[in-house]
Design a protein around this motif. Structure first.
Motif: not given
Length: 256
Positions: A18-45
């Motif tokens: 499992w690369v990730m599990r139980g991920v919850d995320l809401t992005v509101g209209r007009g947000e500029l959201l940066a997604l960060v995390g360690g190498s191999g944590c699944g950001k691009t996935t």
């Protein structure tokens, strides 16, 4: 009004891992959201799942209130037309000219006659601050910064409401990086875009993000404004945000 992105219980595995599990995320209209995390944590996935390029192993993704992968083919296409994607290295088709790269999504979906596609391609080149004669160049003739701008023009070709960016300033020198961030901010204001971007670059994050989500331990550890995230007690946040170098970068950027 439905949020552009709503993720609930998202999980993705490769084989038994499992690369990730139980991920919850809401992005509101007009947000500029940066997604960060360690190498191999699944950001691009995670970004690829948002773009519909990877199927989740479990959980749901809604774009503008509608399940991403449900409905007829035309309904799914209509949903995906509301988002644009900029891949880390541009992912331009090397055998196609700049013009044909930008026109590709429009031709693929057969949305417009060729004369209107031509006008739209040149309009998009103008939006990313490139001269019209760039249209006839091949990707191999472009600098790294120009490749990013052409790829951004292609991502904007369908007039999306949601823009997904994977390491938008990776490989650019500081001046070109700052110019590209300024371009994205201008487009965000002019077009009312919602932007989700993956980055490991603190200068880009501080200059561009209105909010930050931290992916760690296979889930969204925290989401909030930068000054809130910096104070979360977690080893990754300590390393990423509170080193001496990081604090200098954040001070330079000043946040948003």
């Amino acid at each position: 009004m439905n949020a552009p992105v709503e993720i609930r219980g998202l999980g993705r595995r490769f084989g038994r891992q499992w690369v990730m599990r139980g991920v919850d995320l809401t992005v509101g209209r007009g947000e500029l959201l940066a997604l960060v995390g360690g190498s191999g944590c699944g950001k691009t996935t995670l970004l690829r799942q948002l773009a519909g390029l990877l199927e989740p192993s479990e959980g749901t993704i809604k774009l503008f209130g509608e399940p991403l992968t449900e409905g007829s083919r035309s309904e799914r296409q209509g949903r995906q037309r509301r988002l644009g994607v900029l891949f880390q290295h541009g992912a331009l088709f090397s055998a196609l000219s700049v013009f044909d790269n930008i026109a590709f999504p429009l031709r693929e979906l057969r949305l417009l006659p060729e004369a209107e596609i031509r006008d739209l391609v040149f309009a998009k080149l103008g939006m990313v601050e490139l001269e019209p004669d760039v249209a006839w160049r091949m990707p191999a003739e472009l600098s790294g910064g120009m490749i990013k701008r052409v790829a951004l023009a292609r991502a904007l070709s369908l007039d999306p409401e949601l823009l997904l960016l994977d390491e938008p300033t990776a490989g650019l020198d500081p001046d070109r990086s700052a110019g590209f961030v300024s371009l994205i901010l201008g487009l965000h204001r002019a077009l009312g875009l919602t932007v989700v971007f993956v980055t490991h670059d603190l200068d880009t994050l501080a200059a561009l993000a209105s909010s930050v989500a931290v992916l760690a331990d296979g889930r969204i550890l925290a989401k909030g404004q930068l000054d809130e995230i910096v104070n979360v007690d977690h080893p990754f946040i300590e390393r990423f945000f509170r080193s001496e170098r990081s604090l200098h970068a954040l001070k330079r950027g000043g946040g948003r």
